[in-house]
Write a protein that holds these residues in place. Sequence first.
Motif, PDB file in Angstrom:
ATOM      1  N   LEU A   4       0.754  -1.236  -0.078  1.00  0.00           N
ATOM      2  CA  LEU A   4       0.037  -0.153  -0.043  1.00  0.00           C
ATOM      3  C   LEU A   4       0.973   1.250   0.118  1.00  0.00           C
ATOM      4  O   LEU A   4       0.578   2.268  -0.649  1.00  0.00           O
ATOM      5  CB  LEU A   4      -0.896   0.103   1.291  1.00  0.00           C
ATOM      6  N   THR A   5       2.015   1.237   0.896  1.00  0.00           N
ATOM      7  CA  THR A   5       2.829   2.403   0.877  1.00  0.00           C
ATOM      8  C   THR A   5       3.468   2.623  -0.525  1.00  0.00           C
ATOM      9  O   THR A   5       3.480   3.673  -0.896  1.00  0.00           O
ATOM     10  CB  THR A   5       3.813   2.354   1.946  1.00  0.00           C
ATOM     11  N   SER A   6       4.013   1.732  -0.978  1.00  0.00           N
ATOM     12  CA  SER A   6       4.701   1.856  -2.124  1.00  0.00           C
ATOM     13  C   SER A   6       3.756   2.042  -3.277  1.00  0.00           C
ATOM     14  O   SER A   6       4.079   3.095  -4.262  1.00  0.00           O
ATOM     15  CB  SER A   6       5.594   0.431  -2.456  1.00  0.00           C
ATOM     16  N   GLY A   7       2.829   1.413  -3.198  1.00  0.00           N
ATOM     17  CA  GLY A   7       1.677   1.757  -4.537  1.00  0.00           C
ATOM     18  C   GLY A   7       1.260   2.984  -4.391  1.00  0.00           C
ATOM     19  O   GLY A   7       1.171   3.697  -5.582  1.00  0.00           O
ATOM     20  N   THR A   8       0.991   3.685  -3.278  1.00  0.00           N
ATOM     21  CA  THR A   8       0.447   4.967  -3.417  1.00  0.00           C
ATOM     22  C   THR A   8       1.418   5.947  -3.505  1.00  0.00           C
ATOM     23  O   THR A   8       1.270   7.038  -4.468  1.00  0.00           O
ATOM     24  CB  THR A   8      -0.142   5.444  -2.033  1.00  0.00           C
ATOM     25  N   THR A   9       2.727   5.655  -3.213  1.00  0.00           N
ATOM     26  CA  THR A   9       3.786   6.755  -3.823  1.00  0.00           C
ATOM     27  C   THR A   9       3.995   6.465  -5.214  1.00  0.00           C
ATOM     28  O   THR A   9       4.174   7.727  -5.712  1.00  0.00           O
ATOM     29  CB  THR A   9       5.146   6.296  -2.868  1.00  0.00           C
ATOM     30  N   VAL A  10       3.690   5.388  -5.702  1.00  0.00           N
ATOM     31  CA  VAL A  10       4.087   5.372  -7.128  1.00  0.00           C
ATOM     32  C   VAL A  10       3.077   6.015  -8.047  1.00  0.00           C
ATOM     33  O   VAL A  10       3.131   6.670  -8.964  1.00  0.00           O
ATOM     34  CB  VAL A  10       4.157   3.769  -7.578  1.00  0.00           C
ATOM     35  N   MET A  11       1.792   5.741  -7.359  1.00  0.00           N
ATOM     36  CA  MET A  11       0.656   6.456  -8.067  1.00  0.00           C
ATOM     37  C   MET A  11       0.689   8.009  -8.051  1.00  0.00           C
ATOM     38  O   MET A  11       0.541   8.708  -9.016  1.00  0.00           O
ATOM     39  CB  MET A  11      -0.628   5.912  -7.479  1.00  0.00           C
ATOM     40  N   SER A  12       1.297   8.377  -7.103  1.00  0.00           N
ATOM     41  CA  SER A  12       1.699  10.006  -6.985  1.00  0.00           C
ATOM     42  C   SER A  12       2.674  10.281  -7.854  1.00  0.00           C
ATOM     43  O   SER A  12       2.647  11.403  -8.604  1.00  0.00           O
ATOM     44  CB  SER A  12       2.124  10.501  -5.688  1.00  0.00           C
ATOM     45  N   LEU A  13       3.600   9.472  -8.014  1.00  0.00           N
ATOM     46  CA  LEU A  13       4.706   9.883  -8.914  1.00  0.00           C
ATOM     47  C   LEU A  13       4.338   9.821 -10.503  1.00  0.00           C
ATOM     48  O   LEU A  13       4.759  10.395 -11.345  1.00  0.00           O
ATOM     49  CB  LEU A  13       5.960   9.037  -8.799  1.00  0.00           C
ATOM     50  N   LEU A  14       3.431   8.879 -10.639  1.00  0.00           N
ATOM     51  CA  LEU A  14       3.048   8.592 -11.829  1.00  0.00           C
ATOM     52  C   LEU A  14       2.409   9.952 -12.586  1.00  0.00           C
ATOM     53  O   LEU A  14       2.436  10.459 -13.859  1.00  0.00           O
ATOM     54  CB  LEU A  14       1.724   7.477 -12.170  1.00  0.00           C
ATOM     55  N   ALA A  15       1.699  10.676 -11.874  1.00  0.00           N
ATOM     56  CA  ALA A  15       1.092  11.759 -12.291  1.00  0.00           C
ATOM     57  C   ALA A  15       2.257  12.745 -12.810  1.00  0.00           C
ATOM     58  O   ALA A  15       1.998  13.678 -13.637  1.00  0.00           O
ATOM     59  CB  ALA A  15       0.415  12.562 -10.976  1.00  0.00           C
ATOM     60  N   PHE A  16       3.447  12.999 -12.119  1.00  0.00           N
ATOM     61  CA  PHE A  16       4.442  13.767 -12.512  1.00  0.00           C
ATOM     62  C   PHE A  16       4.984  13.266 -13.568  1.00  0.00           C
ATOM     63  O   PHE A  16       5.499  14.035 -14.681  1.00  0.00           O
ATOM     64  CB  PHE A  16       5.563  13.879 -11.514  1.00  0.00           C
ATOM     65  N   PHE A  17       5.033  11.859 -13.958  1.00  0.00           N
ATOM     66  CA  PHE A  17       5.683  11.426 -15.039  1.00  0.00           C
ATOM     67  C   PHE A  17       4.713  11.416 -16.155  1.00  0.00           C
ATOM     68  O   PHE A  17       5.505  11.782 -17.363  1.00  0.00           O
ATOM     69  CB  PHE A  17       5.759   9.966 -14.701  1.00  0.00           C
ATOM     70  N   LEU A  18       3.717  11.319 -16.140  1.00  0.00           N
ATOM     71  CA  LEU A  18       2.698  11.527 -17.242  1.00  0.00           C
ATOM     72  C   LEU A  18       2.368  12.858 -17.663  1.00  0.00           C
ATOM     73  O   LEU A  18       2.227  13.167 -19.121  1.00  0.00           O
ATOM     74  CB  LEU A  18       1.252  10.837 -16.949  1.00  0.00           C
ATOM     75  N   TRP A  19       2.138  13.961 -16.791  1.00  0.00           N
ATOM     76  CA  TRP A  19       2.037  15.163 -16.964  1.00  0.00           C
ATOM     77  C   TRP A  19       3.023  16.098 -16.955  1.00  0.00           C
ATOM     78  O   TRP A  19       2.795  17.312 -17.356  1.00  0.00           O
ATOM     79  CB  TRP A  19       0.588  15.565 -16.242  1.00  0.00           C
ATOM     80  N   GLY A  20       4.105  15.679 -16.418  1.00  0.00           N
ATOM     81  CA  GLY A  20       5.245  16.487 -16.282  1.00  0.00           C
ATOM     82  C   GLY A  20       6.162  16.753 -17.398  1.00  0.00           C
ATOM     83  O   GLY A  20       5.866  16.120 -18.436  1.00  0.00           O
ATOM     84  N   THR A  21       7.262  17.499 -17.428  1.00  0.00           N
ATOM     85  CA  THR A  21       8.033  17.790 -18.469  1.00  0.00           C
ATOM     86  C   THR A  21       9.230  17.993 -17.960  1.00  0.00           C
ATOM     87  O   THR A  21       9.621  18.371 -16.826  1.00  0.00           O
ATOM     88  CB  THR A  21       7.716  19.050 -19.274  1.00  0.00           C
ATOM     89  N   GLY A  22      10.469  17.887 -19.086  1.00  0.00           N
ATOM     90  CA  GLY A  22      11.665  17.888 -18.774  1.00  0.00           C
ATOM     91  C   GLY A  22      12.368  17.120 -17.651  1.00  0.00           C
ATOM     92  O   GLY A  22      12.132  15.838 -17.366  1.00  0.00           O
ATOM     93  N   ALA A  23      12.950  17.910 -16.683  1.00  0.00           N
ATOM     94  CA  ALA A  23      13.712  17.263 -15.578  1.00  0.00           C
ATOM     95  C   ALA A  23      12.825  16.746 -14.546  1.00  0.00           C
ATOM     96  O   ALA A  23      13.053  15.656 -13.791  1.00  0.00           O
ATOM     97  CB  ALA A  23      14.732  18.442 -14.939  1.00  0.00           C
ATOM     98  N   LEU A  24      11.612  17.361 -14.357  1.00  0.00           N
ATOM     99  CA  LEU A  24      10.574  16.808 -13.502  1.00  0.00           C
ATOM    100  C   LEU A  24      10.110  15.430 -13.915  1.00  0.00           C
ATOM    101  O   LEU A  24       9.874  14.474 -13.190  1.00  0.00           O
ATOM    102  CB  LEU A  24       9.431  17.645 -13.529  1.00  0.00           C
ATOM    103  N   LYS A  25       9.643  15.365 -15.162  1.00  0.00           N
ATOM    104  CA  LYS A  25       9.407  13.876 -15.811  1.00  0.00           C
ATOM    105  C   LYS A  25      10.611  12.810 -15.319  1.00  0.00           C
ATOM    106  O   LYS A  25      10.071  11.768 -15.082  1.00  0.00           O
ATOM    107  CB  LYS A  25       9.248  14.093 -17.206  1.00  0.00           C
TER     108      LYS A  25
END
Length: 407
Positions: free
Chosen positions: A333-354
């Motif tokens: 649960l801990t790892s899954g929720t953290t990865v889900m939060s990071l997926l938002a930055f990966f999918l909609w982020g750009t450049g260094a943030l992605k």
Amino acid sequence: MELFPVGRVFDFMGKRRYFIALSLIIVAGSLVSLVWPGPKLGTDFRGGTEIEVAFTQPTNSGDVRKAVIASGFAQPDVVKVDDASNPYRYLIRVQEVSTIDEAKQAEIERALCFGEDLPAAECSAEHAATEVKFSPGGDKVSVRFGGAPDLAWVRQRIGKVSGITLRAGENDISVQSSRENRVEIALQSRGDQLMDGLRQRLGPERVPASALRVEWIGPKAGAQLRNSAFVSVLLSIVFIGAYIAFRFDLRFAPGAVLSLLHDAIGLIGVWILLGKEINLATIASVLTVVGYSINDTVIVYDRVRENLGKMRAASFDTLINTSLSEMLSRTVLTSGTTVMSLLAFFLWGTGALKDFALSLIIGIVLGTYSSIYVSLPITEWFDKHLFAKRAAKKPRRAAAKRASAST
């Protein structure tokens, strides 16, 4: 919230050989990738000049690369940056930096009448400089005069120095401090030269008036940053191992250290295989992953320590299986929720943030895996082959001492 049935014990240790073999493959592959194809170091570590340009008209990377090479820069890196607001945004990196060597510095100082054995006909007392300083980037020269500075004379003298070009604009030579009679001379940097070359070869209608970002770093500073980054990761792992040994038990420390090395090396290996650039942001993500991974490992270790007192008759394998099964829902649960939060930055982020989000996702997956199949199996191995043998020797030594004392 429980994802797995309460009370069910999974046989993690029974399958440890397969996963240890997988971990060895991951580490070996990552070490090989450091040699071939080798890391793609960013400007932070290898030195060079880096600019970001948002072209105003359709432009492809091939045209940009040809224009950069034609401008006198060798082996440029041209990378398209995904940005919905700037569809023709590119990152351009060259190895050249704006540096002024000692010989050229001496020539500039002599031209500005600073130093000894100056020609009296050219360097009168009113024009002599009392201080000359060069910026680390080689794009600015700060000069202090004994009297009120003559900007026309400074322009005429600096124009005689070969290989030095003033930056375009009205403030290429300006009074920085009238009270201190200080003048600042703005020289053309490598970033300026890159922009001028692009403008000449691609046309001013396509190239904007200025770059979005200009950065540079010298090769020596890059090497120092590279070495410091390696030392910082290594020291963090060493001190974390010392903390585990002090906080829990010495037998837990080797598993924690090796699992963290597994995560760091594995993340760098995957990053190289993906063709991503290794820079300071990558090292920051490695340190973040190390901290996240040890947090998960410490929680599992704490449950193992609790069960040591509750399950005294159980084997160490059974103890580890029980502890991992009890903490499995929390870990997922801990790892899954953290990865889900990071997926938002990966999918909609750009450049260094992605890229930063992607590296954290990879690191968290590796860290969660190593907490289960690296740290505890190694702890079990050390307990069985080292600490258990030492513990067994102590009663035999004590019995031998008693026997010798009785005789």
